[in-house]
Structures are given as structure tokens and as C-alpha cells.
Design a protein around this motif. Structure first.
Motif, mmCIF file in Angstrom:
data_model
loop_
_atom_site.group_PDB
_atom_site.id
_atom_site.type_symbol
_atom_site.label_atom_id
_atom_site.label_comp_id
_atom_site.label_asym_id
_atom_site.label_seq_id
_atom_site.Cartn_x
_atom_site.Cartn_y
_atom_site.Cartn_z
ATOM 1 N N GLU A 1 13.007 4.396 -7.126
ATOM 2 C CA GLU A 1 12.687 3.763 -8.264
ATOM 3 C C GLU A 1 12.880 1.749 -7.431
ATOM 4 O O GLU A 1 12.193 1.084 -6.997
ATOM 5 N N ARG A 2 13.525 2.142 -6.920
ATOM 6 C CA ARG A 2 14.263 1.030 -5.603
ATOM 7 C C ARG A 2 13.366 0.687 -4.219
ATOM 8 O O ARG A 2 12.730 -0.232 -4.347
ATOM 9 N N TRP A 3 13.061 1.859 -4.136
ATOM 10 C CA TRP A 3 12.030 1.615 -2.667
ATOM 11 C C TRP A 3 10.994 1.324 -3.178
ATOM 12 O O TRP A 3 10.290 0.940 -1.967
ATOM 13 N N LEU A 4 10.646 1.690 -4.001
ATOM 14 C CA LEU A 4 8.805 1.066 -4.010
ATOM 15 C C LEU A 4 9.034 -0.425 -5.125
ATOM 16 O O LEU A 4 7.834 -0.550 -4.592
ATOM 17 N N PHE A 5 10.030 -0.269 -5.473
ATOM 18 C CA PHE A 5 10.394 -2.121 -6.129
ATOM 19 C C PHE A 5 10.118 -2.691 -4.964
ATOM 20 O O PHE A 5 9.662 -4.188 -4.343
ATOM 21 N N LEU A 6 10.824 -2.616 -3.988
ATOM 22 C CA LEU A 6 11.316 -3.034 -2.480
ATOM 23 C C LEU A 6 9.714 -2.885 -1.774
ATOM 24 O O LEU A 6 9.501 -4.387 -1.056
ATOM 25 N N GLY A 7 9.395 -2.515 -2.035
ATOM 26 C CA GLY A 7 7.421 -2.218 -1.165
ATOM 27 C C GLY A 7 6.633 -3.436 -1.554
ATOM 28 O O GLY A 7 5.970 -4.438 -1.008
ATOM 29 N N LEU B 1 1.055 -0.822 0.362
ATOM 30 C CA LEU B 1 0.097 0.044 0.111
ATOM 31 C C LEU B 1 0.493 1.441 -0.100
ATOM 32 O O LEU B 1 0.589 2.384 -0.754
ATOM 33 N N ALA B 2 1.502 1.290 0.732
ATOM 34 C CA ALA B 2 2.870 2.321 1.119
ATOM 35 C C ALA B 2 3.950 2.590 -0.136
ATOM 36 O O ALA B 2 3.448 3.876 -1.485
ATOM 37 N N ALA B 3 4.320 1.161 -1.574
ATOM 38 C CA ALA B 3 4.530 1.484 -3.198
ATOM 39 C C ALA B 3 3.635 2.293 -3.379
ATOM 40 O O ALA B 3 3.817 3.106 -4.248
ATOM 41 N N VAL B 4 2.120 1.310 -3.375
ATOM 42 C CA VAL B 4 1.288 2.109 -3.853
ATOM 43 C C VAL B 4 0.387 3.585 -4.782
ATOM 44 O O VAL B 4 0.490 4.073 -5.059
#
Length: 511
Positions: A211-217, A182-185
Motif C-alpha cells: 500500500e505504501r509503495w502504491l500510494f507513493l506512485g 502508471l507503475a502504481a496503476v
């Protein structure tokens, strides 16, 4: 038929069926079972028509539909299916009717509503179809979370020993993963121009750090769902406590949402981050293969043993995804299908064996094949398929994963191959201790152990045995559908297959 709204109808139809079944009189459980089964067959027929209508050489995403939902947030009911999603939708359509048949008497001992049990199976089918058909990131997230609810009640209300503990653990693990997603979305919506449409987001240029943080989420949510090591501990508990039919859907389909999500969202939306995290993902994959196989060898509970084997299989799927070759990628998607068929069969047969003995402990069996030879034979076949014996469908997918990985990462492929040897150990030892060897005298005193497979149970296992053999010898109809989608995914991350160069070394374009 290409203009027919296949995906929305397939998503809604089981939900309507669930409402019909749930409100049938509780004193007429047979009617509820029959309605649920017929309804699931209608979904299967419509899915077959959709499969025939799919043009493997056409657009990447087909059967696209879009209906406005929350326009201020850029949210819509958007559905579309590529070859990867189509294969998983067919797996759902095939497994659910067989699970309903196999679960004909599963809810009777729970002292709870039998119609509600079969309604929950149909609700689960609706949410599973929705999660694979969604082409809007927010819609995918909604289905990702909602499908936890019917499975939670199937485990917690109709499961066996420690069902409440297993249901809560399953729900909490998945919910925590969902919070990361949800955080990444939300972050993706902000950086993506305030839209959740997959096609629009796939064109967005995102900075490296973001991008790396979103990927990780996203990856954490999918790694928990799959599950990959070390996020796997909920699966043996949930698989061990769930009714056999629900466990077959949990391991056969529900867990595939994790690997599907990596292919659909992590790789295309975050290509550079996917390549940056790939070594870590490969490491988790090979550790999971060896670790879960070793734990499977030491299990005395049949359903927990099958659950651990699935964790090892998901390690192979993860290795194939992050090898970034079309061979390994196609092998991973094919593995998702074949694992669903083979492990689904194994769980259903194990459930039949447990229901006769009244115990899931391997030590309570021994020589059962002398009393139920047909059931023992199907268990042996399901075990051989699970260890990827040549001639069965999982062999093709495992071979593609290993050969596709070997061309780019020999150490990972070699270590993963050790898992094949361990698979033979835990499967053959399970079969030996349950159905072979000296007959356990206690079995002759159990009425259920004098009954071999009946007609209903033969109808359950026969299609799965046939499909496993057919795809083991002739996988082309499925690989023709999968290949274009896998190739498009490799193009999204800028990877092409390696080619031998002068001197025998291997180079890869796009590195």
C-alpha cells in the motif's frame, strides 16, 4: 434528468466542437471564435442542469455510466461524480467560455492557425472534464496523460518568450509523474483482482508495504501535477510563457487534478499509507507556502509572480487535505474552486494589462491606474481575492483550512498563517508597482495603455467578480455539495473530527 448521460456527453461535446472549429476555413477566424464560444456555452448550460439534478443528500457517486472498453483487462468507460468532482466540473464549465472571450485576439500575433488555437482550448476542456468524471482508474490515467497534449501545443505554439523551453519542461515533468502513476496503476490492478473500477478497488485489502509503495506512485504524480514543493519548478516557466487564457486554465483547473487525485485515489484506496505519509505531506505543504510566497515577492514578471502565488496556495490545499478533518477537507475543496476563480481572474486581468503594454515586466509599468482605472480596479480586486481578503471567496476556504488544521496540528497551522502575511506583501507590492504611484512617462507613449476595459473584457471579468463576492458571503450552495463527499473520504481513512475532552486537550477518534 438523473438518467441522462451527463458525464459522457460533457466529455465528448467539447471534442466534437473542437473538430468543427479546427476544420473551419483559416481565412474566417471570427467564425471559429464564435463557434468555439457558443459551443462552450452549451457545455456550461448542460453543466448547470447537471448541478441542479445532483442530490446532495443522495448517493455519494451520481450520474454513473459504464461502457465496456477492454474487457480482458477489466477496463471500462466508467464515469461518476461526487460533490468534489461536481464542483470542479462546474469550475471548468464557467472558466472555459470566459477564457475563450478573453483570448479573442491572443492567437493573432503567433502567425499560426487561429481556429486551431480555439480548437485546442475545446480539446483541453474535454480532457479536463474526463479526468474529473472518470470512475475507472485506467480511464483516469488516460485522461491524466492526454490532457498534457493540448496544453503543450497551447504553450509551445502560441506562448511568449521561451515558450518551447517551458512547453517541453511542462510536458517532461508531467510525463515523469505519469510514469510513476502508471507503475502504481499496474500494481493496483494486480493486487486488486485485475479490475480498474474505483468502487471495487476501494474494498480491496492491501498489505501495508504494498500500500505504501502504491500510494507513493500516485502521490508523486499528483505532487508534480499540483505542484507541491519541491516539484514546482515547471509551473513558473509554463505559467509565464503560456498565453494568459491558457495560463488561467493551467493554474485554475489543470493543476487541481493533482489535489483532486489525492482526495479521490490516494486517501480512499490507500488509507493507512495516507496516514503514514501525512507528516511528510504536511511538511511539504508548509514549506511550499513560505518558500513560494518569498519567491513571489521578488518577481519582476507578472505572470511568473502569479504562478508562484499559486504554488503557495497549493500548499494550503495540501495542508487541508492531510489534516484529516472535515473542516480542513471542505476548506481544501472549496479552496480548489475559489483559487480557480480568483487566480483565473488574476491571470486574465494580468493578460489584459500585458497585451496593452506589450511587456510582462512590472518595472515597465508604474501608475497605470491613471490611464486605465477600471482595469486597475479589477486587478486590485483580483489581488485582494488572491490574498484571501474577508468578503471574498478564498477567505472562507483559507479560514476553514486553518481552523480545521489548528484543531489537530497547531504548529502547522501557525506556520501556514505566516503565508497570509507574505501574501499581503507580494500582492500589494505588485499592485503598487504596476497601477499606483507616479505615472511612468513611457506608458503615455503606448497606444494600448490609453484603452480601458472594453465591453468584451467587462463581460469576461464581471461573472468572476460576482462569483468571488457571492461565495465570499454565501458559500452554502457549494459547501452543501462538498461536505458529504469530504465526510465520506474521511470515513474511508477512518478519521473523525477531534472533540475537546475534559482538561481542554483535544483527542481524535479513529487514531
Amino acid at each position: 434528468m438523473s438518467n441522462f448521460p451527463f458525464l459522457s456527453v460533457l466529455t465528448v461535446a467539447p471534442l466534437v466542437g473542437a473538430l468543427v472549429v479546427a476544420f473551419l476555413p483559416r481565412h474566417r477566424p471570427e467564425l471559429a471564435k464564435q463557434v468555439a464560444f457558443v459551443w462552450s456555452l452549451l457545455v456550461l448550460v448542460l453543466s448547470v442542469v447537471m448541478w441542479v439534478s445532483f442530490n446532495a443528500g443522495g448517493d455519494r457517486f451520481q450520474f454513473r455510466e459504464s461502457y465496456s472498453w477492454i474487457p480482458n483487462w477489466g477496463v471500462s468507460f466508467t464515469f461518476a461524480a461526487d460533490g468534489i468532482a461536481l464542483v470542479m466540473l462546474m469550475l471548468i464549465a464557467v472558466l472555459v467560455p470566459l477564457v475563450i472571450l478573453a483570448s479573442w485576439h491572443d492567437a493573432e500575433s503567433s502567425k499560426r492557425s487561429i481556429p486551431v488555437y480555439f480548437a485546442l482550448l475545446l480539446i483541453l476542456e474535454s480532457t479536463m472534464i474526463g479526468v474529473f468524471a472518470a470512475a475507472d482508474v485506467f480511464l483516469f490515467y488516460v485522461f491524466f496523460e492526454v490532457m498534457l497534449v493540448p496544453m503543450y501545443f497551447l504553450i509551445g505554439s502560441y506562448g511568449g518568450h521561451q515558450r518551447q523551453y517551458a512547453a517541453v519542461k511542462f510536458f517532461l515533468y508531467s510525463l515523469v509523474g505519469g510514469l510513476f502513476m502508471l507503475a502504481a496503476v499496474i500494481g493496483l490492478w494486480v493486487v486488486g483482482g485485475k479490475t480498474f473500477d474505483w468502487q471495487a478497488l476501494s474494498q480491496v485489502d492491501i498489505s501495508t508495504g504494498t500500500e505504501r509503495w502504491l500510494f507513493l506512485g500516485f502521490f508523486l504524480a499528483f505532487a508534480i501535477k499540483a505542484p507541491f514543493f519541491p516539484f514546482h519548478t515547471w509551473l513558473p516557466d509554463a505559467g509565464g510563457a503560456a498565453p494568459a487564457g491558457a495560463a488561467a486554465l493551467l493554474v485554475g483547473v489543470l493543476d487541481k487534478v493533482g489535489t483532486f487525485g489525492i482526495l479521490r485515489y490516494c486517501l480512499p484506496l490507500f488509507p493507512e499509507a495516507s496516514k503514514w505519509f501525512a507528516p511528510w505531506a504536511l511538511a511539504l505543504g508548509v514549506i511550499g507556502i513560505i518558500y513560494a510566497a518569498l519567491l513571489a515577492v521578488g518577481q519582476n514578471d507578472l505572470k511568473r509572480l502569479v504562478s508562484y502565488t499559486s504554488i503557495a496556495h497549493f500548499g494550503f490545499i495540501g495542508v487541508g487535505i492531510f489534516a484529516f478533518t472535515t473542516q480542513a477537507g471542505t476548506g481544501s475543496v472549496l479552496y480548489m474552486l475559489n483559487h480557480g476563480l480568483a487566480t483565473g481572474l488574476l491571470f486574465l486581468v494580468v493578460g489584459m494589462l500585458i497585451s496593452r503594454r506589450g511587456s510582462a515586466l512590472i518595472s515597465d509599468f508604474g501608475g497605470a491606474g491613471k490611464l486605465v482605472p477600471v482595469l486597475a480596479g479589477v486587478l486590485f480586486f483580483a489581488g485582494l481575492a488572491s490574498l484571501a481578503l474577508p468578503g471574498t471567496a478564498p477567505f472562507i476556504s483559507e479560514f476553514l483550512v486553518l481552523i480545521g488544521t489548528f484543531t489537530v496540528n497547531k504548529p502547522v497551522a501557525v506556520i501556514a498563517t505566516v503565508g497570509i502575511i507574505l501574501a499581503a506583501a507580494y500582492v500589494l507590492w505588485m499592485v503598487q508597482r504596476t497601477t499606483q504611484g507616479t505615472l511612468n512617462p513611457a506608458l503615455t507613449e503606448v497606444d494600448g495603455m490609453r484603452r480601458d476595459l472594453n465591453l468584451r473584457e467587462k463581460v469576461v471579468v464581471a461573472p468572476l467578480v460576482a462569483l468571488i463576492l457571492l461565495l465570499g458571503f454565501y458559500p452554502k450552495p457549494v459547501t452543501d455539495v462538498i461536505n458529504p463527499a469530504v465526510q465520506a473520504t474521511m470515513d474511508d481513512i477512518g478519521r473523525t473530527d477531534p472533540a475537546p475532552s475534559v482538561g481542554g486537550t483535544v483527542q481524535e477518534a479513529g487514531r
